[in-house]
Design a protein around this motif. Structure first.
Motif, PDB file in Angstrom:
ATOM      1  N   ILE A 176       0.846  -1.200   0.000  1.00 31.32           N
ATOM      2  CA  ILE A 176       0.000   0.000   0.000  1.00 31.32           C
ATOM      3  C   ILE A 176       0.876   1.242   0.000  1.00 31.32           C
ATOM      4  CG2 ILE A 176      -2.016   1.078   1.016  1.00 31.32           C
ATOM      5  CD1 ILE A 176      -2.588  -1.290   2.579  1.00 31.32           C
ATOM      6  N   PHE A 177       1.956   1.201   0.759  1.00 23.65           N
ATOM      7  CA  PHE A 177       2.853   2.369   0.798  1.00 23.65           C
ATOM      8  C   PHE A 177       3.365   2.681  -0.603  1.00 23.65           C
ATOM      9  CE2 PHE A 177       7.194   4.064   1.386  1.00 23.65           C
ATOM     10  CZ  PHE A 177       6.878   5.198   2.100  1.00 23.65           C
ATOM     11  N   SER A 179       1.986   1.831  -3.430  1.00 27.25           N
ATOM     12  CA  SER A 179       0.879   2.319  -4.253  1.00 27.25           C
ATOM     13  C   SER A 179       0.643   3.795  -4.004  1.00 27.25           C
ATOM     14  CB  SER A 179      -0.405   1.574  -3.932  1.00 27.25           C
ATOM     15  OG  SER A 179      -0.245   0.233  -4.109  1.00 27.25           O
ATOM     16  N   ALA A 180       0.746   4.207  -2.729  1.00 27.16           N
ATOM     17  CA  ALA A 180       0.504   5.615  -2.412  1.00 27.16           C
ATOM     18  C   ALA A 180       1.559   6.489  -3.082  1.00 27.16           C
ATOM     19  CB  ALA A 180       0.523   5.827  -0.902  1.00 27.16           C
ATOM     20  N   LEU A 181       2.817   6.064  -3.032  1.00 31.90           N
ATOM     21  CA  LEU A 181       3.873   6.835  -3.709  1.00 31.90           C
ATOM     22  C   LEU A 181       3.595   6.921  -5.204  1.00 31.90           C
ATOM     23  CD1 LEU A 181       7.282   5.691  -2.237  1.00 31.90           C
ATOM     24  CD2 LEU A 181       6.042   7.789  -1.835  1.00 31.90           C
ATOM     25  N   LEU A 183       0.768   6.599  -6.763  1.00 32.80           N
ATOM     26  CA  LEU A 183      -0.401   7.430  -7.050  1.00 32.80           C
ATOM     27  C   LEU A 183      -0.058   8.906  -6.954  1.00 32.80           C
ATOM     28  CD1 LEU A 183      -3.599   6.042  -5.418  1.00 32.80           C
ATOM     29  CD2 LEU A 183      -3.073   6.389  -7.781  1.00 32.80           C
TER      30      LEU A 183
ATOM     31  N   MET B  15       0.839  14.300   2.672  1.00 30.86           N
ATOM     32  CA  MET B  15       1.654  13.207   2.122  1.00 30.86           C
ATOM     33  C   MET B  15       2.872  12.943   3.012  1.00 30.86           C
ATOM     34  SD  MET B  15       1.853  11.303  -0.605  1.00 30.86           S
ATOM     35  CE  MET B  15       3.056  10.091  -1.083  1.00 30.86           C
ATOM     36  N   PHE B  22       4.572   6.663   8.740  1.00 31.42           N
ATOM     37  CA  PHE B  22       4.898   5.301   8.304  1.00 31.42           C
ATOM     38  C   PHE B  22       6.248   4.873   8.843  1.00 31.42           C
ATOM     39  CE2 PHE B  22       6.729   2.299   5.288  1.00 31.42           C
ATOM     40  CZ  PHE B  22       5.704   1.380   5.168  1.00 31.42           C
ATOM     41  N   ILE B  35      -0.625   5.462   6.119  1.00 28.47           N
ATOM     42  CA  ILE B  35      -0.708   5.204   4.671  1.00 28.47           C
ATOM     43  C   ILE B  35      -2.007   5.780   4.125  1.00 28.47           C
ATOM     44  CG2 ILE B  35      -0.674   3.455   2.911  1.00 28.47           C
ATOM     45  CD1 ILE B  35       0.838   1.674   4.775  1.00 28.47           C
ATOM     46  N   MET B  38      -1.550   9.276   3.368  1.00 27.09           N
ATOM     47  CA  MET B  38      -0.855   9.477   2.091  1.00 27.09           C
ATOM     48  C   MET B  38      -1.811   9.331   0.921  1.00 27.09           C
ATOM     49  SD  MET B  38       2.474   7.184   2.927  1.00 27.09           S
ATOM     50  CE  MET B  38       3.192   7.248   1.313  1.00 27.09           C
ATOM     51  N   LEU B  39      -2.652   8.300   0.983  1.00 26.88           N
ATOM     52  CA  LEU B  39      -3.564   8.068  -0.138  1.00 26.88           C
ATOM     53  C   LEU B  39      -4.582   9.200  -0.248  1.00 26.88           C
ATOM     54  CD1 LEU B  39      -3.838   4.289   0.354  1.00 26.88           C
ATOM     55  CD2 LEU B  39      -3.283   5.354  -1.795  1.00 26.88           C
ATOM     56  N   THR B  42      -3.145  12.027  -2.117  1.00 19.98           N
ATOM     57  CA  THR B  42      -3.181  11.895  -3.580  1.00 19.98           C
ATOM     58  C   THR B  42      -4.585  12.171  -4.113  1.00 19.98           C
ATOM     59  OG1 THR B  42      -3.713   9.563  -3.576  1.00 19.98           O
ATOM     60  CG2 THR B  42      -1.416  10.119  -3.500  1.00 19.98           C
ATOM     61  N   PHE B  46      -5.646  14.947  -6.958  1.00 24.69           N
ATOM     62  CA  PHE B  46      -6.409  14.700  -8.191  1.00 24.69           C
ATOM     63  C   PHE B  46      -7.586  15.663  -8.275  1.00 24.69           C
ATOM     64  CE2 PHE B  46      -4.443  10.450  -8.549  1.00 24.69           C
ATOM     65  CZ  PHE B  46      -4.109  10.531  -9.875  1.00 24.69           C
ATOM     66  N   GLU B  74      -7.912  -2.502   0.224  1.00 26.08           N
ATOM     67  CA  GLU B  74      -6.578  -2.763   0.760  1.00 26.08           C
ATOM     68  C   GLU B  74      -6.592  -2.780   2.283  1.00 26.08           C
ATOM     69  OE1 GLU B  74      -4.513   0.396  -1.067  1.00 26.08           O
ATOM     70  OE2 GLU B  74      -3.603  -0.876  -2.588  1.00 26.08           O
TER      71      GLU B  74
END
Lengths: 488, 102
Positions: A176-177, A179-181, A183, B15, B22, B35, B38-39, B42, B46, B74
């Motif tokens: 997941i980490f 994927s976040a980078l 994205l 982020m 993390f 995490i 972070m997501l 993003t 967007f 996830e």
């Protein structure tokens, strides 16, 4: 709407059909376990192997103008003939994994959940298909996640073994980490260009803008985690050691191969700008040097065979990505050929590790001392696979390494090829350590003589045929070469 | 109207707070939360790019939507694995996940 474009997706659709049939078969054929009655294996493993074999063969039949590049759904889905080959290679890899998993899945603790194993594995394969054929970052991302999230469930498949759970936790958190980078990188690329289609990004992006460079770097870091290139490799050894052996084989070949092919196509399509391609070539240069060298040094000191294979896989990933350098058509041929050859050799080694572990529970290199005395055939096969991995002629590994080096050399990276060559010699040392353990060292309590089950024998036969024949038959390379394409 | 820069600064701070978390948190659940941060950064990126720079299309919004859904899947898998770890270890701090290393 033009429904004929679904025909272009026949590989995905036929795999989906396989998944549905296995799902229904699992539902109706597997009986509820009763008290005191031992659960039998059932036919599900046979069904899965046969269906996957049919699916592989069916998709090799050419049809409906798919020799050329076709797009469907407004460019979200792209298909070239090369992708059929890559998908077929992945199919064969998955088939071998299924064959070697059969004995493990028939064990008492796994027999009730064997249908799940086949389903989850095929779903990750479907994700890889979509990732390979994507023409848009959204499609790419969904495919990538479909390929990596169920894999975490597979890694943690041995519910009652602590190592499996620990490996799963490490894998999912880092997946997941990364994927976040990745994205975040994609979002910056979107900010720089305003589109997410690879071809449109390729036309609009410019290496002058800092935003697109940062996007590229984050994208490559994310992919580096998936392929396990060196600064991003820390999860690999732990996950490979803890996961069930068949899943380790799947991780090290199929998932890694798909990700490196996608890395190549995306870099070629979306980051084709002159300045940007220079940037990613520099980035890949250092990633490859670090992967090959550091993984080799760590592999020398490993005792656990699965952990050893993990570091070997990291170094092999370095060679795989070496073919990406420059983004040439020759490089693409070399990449796919290397993937095919690496797959048969690595899966052959894993099939042997798996069958030895199933029959004796031993996994350390020391335990393999004197294997030749008790199981000469297995020891011989393992030797062939390790020779192919190390690149000793006349096995296929030597030819694949040669083609990769040639592609990188022609693209103008002579120093990189030199470093890779030196590392090939180092890798020879640690692969031969295992051969030495099997043939020369003596052991008071060697692994007892045992007979492998028929599924494992078939898997080993496929791998042996691949290791011996793919290199000698020049047709394979020429066939792949006719479909290769590179950057203009 | 709020300028684009401020939005991007917020998402960048989110982020890097996530990356910091993390790297420093000891509990795997807190790592998972980092995490998620972070997501979310993003997703914000967007949406902001779509709204401010490219209001003609909806690609950014849709990407954010899909990304939220996939992130949820996830997290579900990650938490399931953590429950499994807890069953065997009675603990989910990363310091204890150390049977396999080097």
């Amino acid at each position: 709407m033009d429904y004929s474009q679904f025909l272009y997706m026949r590989e995905e659709l036929s795999l989906l059909a396989v998944i549905l049939i296995i799902f229904l078969a699992d539902l109706f054929l597997c009986k509820e376990p009763k008290e005191g009655v031992p659960v039998r294996g059932g036919k599900i493993g046979l069904i899965a192997c046969v269906l996957l074999g049919l699916h592989t063969l069916g998709n090799l039949i050419p049809c409906c103008g798919m020799e050329h590049e076709v797009t469907a759904f407004g460019g979200m889905y792209v298909h070239t003939a090369m992708m059929t080959i890559v998908k077929s290679v992945l199919n064969v890899g998955t088939l071998v994994v299924f064959l070697m998993a059969n004995g493990w899945l028939r064990r008492e603790e796994n027999v009730v959940k064997q249908g799940e194993f086949y389903l989850i594995t095929l779903f990750t394969l479907l994700g890889m298909y979509f990732m390979i054929s994507s023409g848009h970052f959204l499609m790419f991302f969904i495919g990538l996640e479909l390929a990596s999230v169920p894999l975490a469930a597979l890694v943690a498949f041995d519910k009652w073994r602590y190592e499996s759970a620990e490996a799963g936790a490490k894998f999912i958190l880092l997946a997941i980490f990364s994927s976040a980078l990745l994205l975040y990188g994609v979002s910056l690329i979107y900010g720089a260009t305003g589109t997410l289609y690879f071809t449109e990004i390729g036309a609009l992006i410019s290496g002058g803008s800092l935003l697109s460079i940062l996007g590229l770097v984050l994208f490559m870091a994310g992919m580096g985690f998936k392929i396990s290139l060196v600064p991003f490799h820390l999860w690999t050894a732990d996950t490979y050691q803890g996961a069930p052996t068949v899943v380790t084989g799947y991780l090290s070949v199929v998932s890694k191969g798909a990700a490196s092919f996608v890395l190549m196509t995306v870099l070629m399509k979306a980051f084709a700008d002159t300045q940007l391609s220079e940037a990613w070539n520099i980035g890949l240069f250092w990633l490859i040097v670090a992967s090959i060298t550091i993984a080799n040094l760590f592999a020398v000191r490993q005792q656990n065979l699965k952990r050893f294979m993990a570091f070997s896989a990291i170094s092999q990933a370095g060679y795989l990505v070496l073919a990406v350098m420059g983004g040439t058509a020759q490089g693409m041929t070399a990449l796919v050929y290397y993937l095919l050859v690496y797959m048969v050799a690595d899966l052959g080694a894993f099939a042997i590790i798996n069958v030895v572990e199933q029959n004796s529970g031993k996994i350390n290199i020391d335990d393999y001392d004197g294997l030749y005395e008790t199981n000469p055939k297995l020891a011989f096969l393992m030797t062939l696979c390790l020779f192919s991995l190390a690149g000793i002629p006349p096995f296929a590994g030597m030819f694949s390494k040669f083609f990769v080096f040639m592609a990188a050399f022609n693209a103008g990276y002579q120093w990189l090829v030199l470093i890779a060559l030196i590392n090939t010699v180092i890798s020879l040392y640690y692969y031969l350590l295992i051969v030495k353990a099997m043939y020369i060292k003596t052991n008071e309590t060697p692994i007892a003589k045992f007979r492998s089950d028929n599924y494992t024998r078939l898997a080993l036969f496929i791998c042996l045929a691949g290791v011996v024949l793919v290199g000698i038959l020049g047709v394979c390379y020429n066939y792949i070469d006719t479909f290769a394409y590179g950057m203009e | 109207m709020i300028q684009l820069n401020y939005m991007l600064i917020i998402s960048a701070v989110m982020m890097f707070a996530g990356i910091f978390g993390f790297l420093t948190r000891r509990s795997t659940l807190a790592i998972l939360l980092s995490i998620e941060l972070m997501l979310n950064a993003t997703d914000l990126n967007f949406a902001v790019f779509n709204r401010m720079l490219y209001p003609g299309g909806h690609e950014g919004y849709f990407f954010a939507l899909f990304s939220i859904a996939i992130t949820a899947a996830e997290s579900a898998i990650a938490i399931a694995i953590m429950i499994n770890v807890y069953r065997q270890l009675k603990d989910i701090s990363v310091g204890k996940l150390e049977k396999m290393k080097f």
